[in-house]
Design a protein around this motif. Sequence first.
Motif, PDB file in Angstrom:
ATOM      1  N   ASP A   1       0.818  -1.213   0.000  1.00 23.79           N
ATOM      2  CA  ASP A   1       0.000   0.000   0.000  1.00 23.79           C
ATOM      3  C   ASP A   1       0.854   1.266   0.000  1.00 23.79           C
ATOM      4  O   ASP A   1       0.388   2.323  -0.435  1.00 23.79           O
ATOM      5  CB  ASP A   1      -0.927   0.005   1.220  1.00 23.79           C
ATOM      6  CG  ASP A   1      -2.041  -1.027   1.125  1.00 23.79           C
ATOM      7  OD1 ASP A   1      -2.307  -1.506   0.007  1.00 23.79           O
ATOM      8  OD2 ASP A   1      -2.617  -1.366   2.182  1.00 23.79           O
ATOM      9  N   ALA A   2       2.081   1.165   0.490  1.00 27.22           N
ATOM     10  CA  ALA A   2       2.970   2.336   0.538  1.00 27.22           C
ATOM     11  C   ALA A   2       3.694   2.582  -0.783  1.00 27.22           C
ATOM     12  O   ALA A   2       4.472   3.534  -0.885  1.00 27.22           O
ATOM     13  CB  ALA A   2       3.990   2.165   1.662  1.00 27.22           C
ATOM     14  N   GLY A   3       3.442   1.739  -1.781  1.00 29.06           N
ATOM     15  CA  GLY A   3       4.028   1.989  -3.094  1.00 29.06           C
ATOM     16  C   GLY A   3       5.196   1.110  -3.462  1.00 29.06           C
ATOM     17  O   GLY A   3       5.823   1.311  -4.513  1.00 29.06           O
ATOM     18  N   TYR A   4       5.520   0.123  -2.619  1.00 29.17           N
ATOM     19  CA  TYR A   4       6.556  -0.833  -2.972  1.00 29.17           C
ATOM     20  C   TYR A   4       5.949  -1.968  -3.801  1.00 29.17           C
ATOM     21  O   TYR A   4       4.788  -2.342  -3.610  1.00 29.17           O
ATOM     22  CB  TYR A   4       7.194  -1.436  -1.715  1.00 29.17           C
ATOM     23  CG  TYR A   4       8.038  -0.463  -0.933  1.00 29.17           C
ATOM     24  CD1 TYR A   4       9.398  -0.303  -1.213  1.00 29.17           C
ATOM     25  CD2 TYR A   4       7.477   0.307   0.090  1.00 29.17           C
ATOM     26  CE1 TYR A   4      10.171   0.601  -0.496  1.00 29.17           C
ATOM     27  CE2 TYR A   4       8.244   1.200   0.810  1.00 29.17           C
ATOM     28  CZ  TYR A   4       9.592   1.350   0.510  1.00 29.17           C
ATOM     29  OH  TYR A   4      10.354   2.246   1.220  1.00 29.17           O
ATOM     30  N   GLU A   5       6.742  -2.493  -4.717  1.00 28.07           N
ATOM     31  CA  GLU A   5       6.389  -3.762  -5.343  1.00 28.07           C
ATOM     32  C   GLU A   5       6.865  -4.852  -4.385  1.00 28.07           C
ATOM     33  O   GLU A   5       8.061  -4.936  -4.099  1.00 28.07           O
ATOM     34  CB  GLU A   5       7.073  -3.904  -6.700  1.00 28.07           C
ATOM     35  CG  GLU A   5       6.717  -5.207  -7.394  1.00 28.07           C
ATOM     36  CD  GLU A   5       7.470  -5.364  -8.702  1.00 28.07           C
ATOM     37  OE1 GLU A   5       6.841  -5.707  -9.702  1.00 28.07           O
ATOM     38  OE2 GLU A   5       8.702  -5.152  -8.709  1.00 28.07           O
ATOM     39  N   VAL A   6       5.962  -5.658  -3.883  1.00 27.46           N
ATOM     40  CA  VAL A   6       6.300  -6.644  -2.866  1.00 27.46           C
ATOM     41  C   VAL A   6       6.325  -8.039  -3.480  1.00 27.46           C
ATOM     42  O   VAL A   6       5.380  -8.447  -4.161  1.00 27.46           O
ATOM     43  CB  VAL A   6       5.307  -6.600  -1.690  1.00 27.46           C
ATOM     44  CG1 VAL A   6       5.648  -7.673  -0.665  1.00 27.46           C
ATOM     45  CG2 VAL A   6       5.323  -5.219  -1.033  1.00 27.46           C
ATOM     46  N   HIS A   7       7.426  -8.743  -3.256  1.00 21.08           N
ATOM     47  CA  HIS A   7       7.544 -10.140  -3.638  1.00 21.08           C
ATOM     48  C   HIS A   7       7.819 -10.971  -2.393  1.00 21.08           C
ATOM     49  O   HIS A   7       8.235 -10.444  -1.356  1.00 21.08           O
ATOM     50  CB  HIS A   7       8.661 -10.336  -4.656  1.00 21.08           C
ATOM     51  CG  HIS A   7       8.304  -9.879  -6.033  1.00 21.08           C
ATOM     52  ND1 HIS A   7       9.041 -10.206  -7.141  1.00 21.08           N
ATOM     53  CD2 HIS A   7       7.273  -9.112  -6.492  1.00 21.08           C
ATOM     54  CE1 HIS A   7       8.493  -9.669  -8.227  1.00 21.08           C
ATOM     55  NE2 HIS A   7       7.425  -8.995  -7.852  1.00 21.08           N
ATOM     56  N   LEU A   8       7.589 -12.260  -2.497  1.00 23.73           N
ATOM     57  CA  LEU A   8       7.845 -13.193  -1.412  1.00 23.73           C
ATOM     58  C   LEU A   8       9.052 -14.048  -1.774  1.00 23.73           C
ATOM     59  O   LEU A   8       9.074 -14.690  -2.821  1.00 23.73           O
ATOM     60  CB  LEU A   8       6.617 -14.080  -1.164  1.00 23.73           C
ATOM     61  CG  LEU A   8       5.296 -13.345  -0.968  1.00 23.73           C
ATOM     62  CD1 LEU A   8       4.186 -14.334  -0.655  1.00 23.73           C
ATOM     63  CD2 LEU A   8       5.405 -12.289   0.124  1.00 23.73           C
ATOM     64  N   ASN A   9      10.039 -14.023  -0.896  1.00 26.65           N
ATOM     65  CA  ASN A   9      11.287 -14.740  -1.105  1.00 26.65           C
ATOM     66  C   ASN A   9      11.281 -15.972  -0.201  1.00 26.65           C
ATOM     67  O   ASN A   9      11.581 -15.875   0.984  1.00 26.65           O
ATOM     68  CB  ASN A   9      12.456 -13.799  -0.787  1.00 26.65           C
ATOM     69  CG  ASN A   9      13.806 -14.470  -0.814  1.00 26.65           C
ATOM     70  OD1 ASN A   9      14.490 -14.546   0.200  1.00 26.65           O
ATOM     71  ND2 ASN A   9      14.216 -14.946  -1.967  1.00 26.65           N
ATOM     72  N   PHE A  10      10.865 -17.119  -0.741  1.00 30.68           N
ATOM     73  CA  PHE A  10      10.843 -18.348   0.037  1.00 30.68           C
ATOM     74  C   PHE A  10      12.259 -18.911   0.051  1.00 30.68           C
ATOM     75  O   PHE A  10      12.669 -19.651  -0.854  1.00 30.68           O
ATOM     76  CB  PHE A  10       9.857 -19.343  -0.560  1.00 30.68           C
ATOM     77  CG  PHE A  10       8.427 -18.846  -0.581  1.00 30.68           C
ATOM     78  CD1 PHE A  10       7.863 -18.260   0.538  1.00 30.68           C
ATOM     79  CD2 PHE A  10       7.655 -18.974  -1.718  1.00 30.68           C
ATOM     80  CE1 PHE A  10       6.546 -17.809   0.528  1.00 30.68           C
ATOM     81  CE2 PHE A  10       6.342 -18.533  -1.740  1.00 30.68           C
ATOM     82  CZ  PHE A  10       5.788 -17.943  -0.617  1.00 30.68           C
ATOM     83  N   SER A  11      12.999 -18.547   1.092  1.00 36.25           N
ATOM     84  CA  SER A  11      14.426 -18.855   1.085  1.00 36.25           C
ATOM     85  C   SER A  11      15.012 -18.777   2.483  1.00 36.25           C
ATOM     86  O   SER A  11      14.696 -17.849   3.232  1.00 36.25           O
ATOM     87  CB  SER A  11      15.141 -17.854   0.165  1.00 36.25           C
ATOM     88  OG  SER A  11      16.536 -17.928   0.287  1.00 36.25           O
ATOM     89  N   PRO A  12      15.909 -19.736   2.820  1.00 36.92           N
ATOM     90  CA  PRO A  12      16.103 -20.970   2.064  1.00 36.92           C
ATOM     91  C   PRO A  12      15.046 -21.994   2.434  1.00 36.92           C
ATOM     92  O   PRO A  12      14.565 -22.034   3.570  1.00 36.92           O
ATOM     93  CB  PRO A  12      17.489 -21.421   2.520  1.00 36.92           C
ATOM     94  CG  PRO A  12      17.576 -20.951   3.945  1.00 36.92           C
ATOM     95  CD  PRO A  12      16.832 -19.648   3.975  1.00 36.92           C
ATOM     96  N   VAL A  13      14.688 -22.814   1.472  1.00 37.20           N
ATOM     97  CA  VAL A  13      13.820 -23.945   1.754  1.00 37.20           C
ATOM     98  C   VAL A  13      14.708 -25.069   2.295  1.00 37.20           C
ATOM     99  O   VAL A  13      15.646 -25.499   1.616  1.00 37.20           O
ATOM    100  CB  VAL A  13      13.063 -24.407   0.501  1.00 37.20           C
ATOM    101  CG1 VAL A  13      12.178 -25.611   0.831  1.00 37.20           C
ATOM    102  CG2 VAL A  13      12.224 -23.262  -0.073  1.00 37.20           C
ATOM    103  N   ILE A  14      14.429 -25.493   3.509  1.00 33.44           N
ATOM    104  CA  ILE A  14      15.253 -26.485   4.204  1.00 33.44           C
ATOM    105  C   ILE A  14      14.462 -27.786   4.303  1.00 33.44           C
ATOM    106  O   ILE A  14      13.334 -27.797   4.811  1.00 33.44           O
ATOM    107  CB  ILE A  14      15.647 -25.978   5.602  1.00 33.44           C
ATOM    108  CG1 ILE A  14      16.469 -24.682   5.482  1.00 33.44           C
ATOM    109  CG2 ILE A  14      16.431 -27.038   6.368  1.00 33.44           C
ATOM    110  CD1 ILE A  14      16.719 -23.991   6.812  1.00 33.44           C
ATOM    111  N   VAL A  15      15.050 -28.848   3.802  1.00 35.18           N
ATOM    112  CA  VAL A  15      14.400 -30.152   3.857  1.00 35.18           C
ATOM    113  C   VAL A  15      14.616 -30.754   5.246  1.00 35.18           C
ATOM    114  O   VAL A  15      15.753 -30.948   5.679  1.00 35.18           O
ATOM    115  CB  VAL A  15      14.951 -31.090   2.767  1.00 35.18           C
ATOM    116  CG1 VAL A  15      14.352 -32.486   2.894  1.00 35.18           C
ATOM    117  CG2 VAL A  15      14.662 -30.502   1.384  1.00 35.18           C
ATOM    118  N   GLU A  16      13.532 -31.012   5.937  1.00 41.34           N
ATOM    119  CA  GLU A  16      13.550 -31.567   7.285  1.00 41.34           C
ATOM    120  C   GLU A  16      12.289 -32.392   7.466  1.00 41.34           C
ATOM    121  O   GLU A  16      11.358 -32.303   6.646  1.00 41.34           O
ATOM    122  CB  GLU A  16      13.603 -30.436   8.330  1.00 41.34           C
ATOM    123  CG  GLU A  16      12.449 -29.446   8.196  1.00 41.34           C
ATOM    124  CD  GLU A  16      12.483 -28.352   9.241  1.00 41.34           C
ATOM    125  OE1 GLU A  16      12.762 -28.661  10.417  1.00 41.34           O
ATOM    126  OE2 GLU A  16      12.238 -27.192   8.874  1.00 41.34           O
TER     127      GLU A  16
END
Length: 359
Positions: free
Chosen positions: A241-256
Amino acid sequence: MGDEQRPRRPLLQISRIYAEEAAANSPRGREIIDRWPDADLVGVDSHWRIPELHGDERNVRRWVRIKSEALVLGEKKSLTVRPNGRSADFIAPSHSNGCAMACAYCYVPRRKGYSNPITVFTNIERIQAAIARHAAKLGPKTEPNQCDPDRWVYDLGENGDCSADALISDNVRDLVEQFRTLPNAKASFATKFVNRDLLDWDPAGSTRIRFSLMPAETAKLVDIRTSPIPERIAAIADFADAGYEVHLNFSPVIVEPGWLERWAELLDQIAEAVPARVRDRLAGEVIFLTHNEPLHEVNLGWHPRAEELLWRPELQEPKISQNGQTNVRYRWRDKRVYVADFLDLLARRAPWLRVRYAF
């Protein structure tokens, strides 16, 4: 007392500032020094060579304290813009190096050595000039790619976290304001720290902020000194809403054990917290864990529990990274299955999320 009730210590409690002479005497350097008038000021010849901070394995037991209390001021010598092509088209010249946080898997300590607190580069005008020259030479972006369909994307935070850097100086704000004026370019940085001061900056859609996310229980173990996952999720809509382009960084994906179930729960939490009008504007990137044997050995000295998740020889194999380092990653045949399973989960639990890339 639960985590939500326990008061959080400030990320920075600067008591000593190490500074190259030119950096200390620069306008930006003086601004920073004035912010911590009680801190000891220590002159150094080079921000790269400070024995009590860098390159000494014995510092591992003081790792977090050094990150909290030490700050380094230097000048950026190399102003090269480097190609990237995965998350961004280019890597901008760094405005900083190091981080106040202490994520157990972070690759940055491998470069400068162990504790690696924040170094601020005070010659921000030269950094901005290098970016402006580079963008001007490129001209318009005529072909879309996974980085962006319309504009050239410059990563600002390769060696640190811009949200934390903004607690120290106006370097990040200066860059956000600069990209607002570049018609063919966009800034980008990933963050694990929610700094709500950034909400007042008016980025005008020219800065992409990528909130790094993972299951909360995993983050409590490996994302040290970062903003809690619920706080990061709660910030997504506000920054959009403040004017940023927001992405989601799924990182790191840890296998457990149970990792897909934990990620499913996280995706449901995101969908519940983020309104549809914002969800439809998001994009994601998926990055599975890369680790490193020297960092593993260092971590055993201060956070061995994290290594139970990160160092899994039975699942991992050596791999030479793009910068020539020998790392360990999940065995490639198994990793193909992990990536496919994760993308299938995303398609089922978050069909609204466009995934730019996964590896």
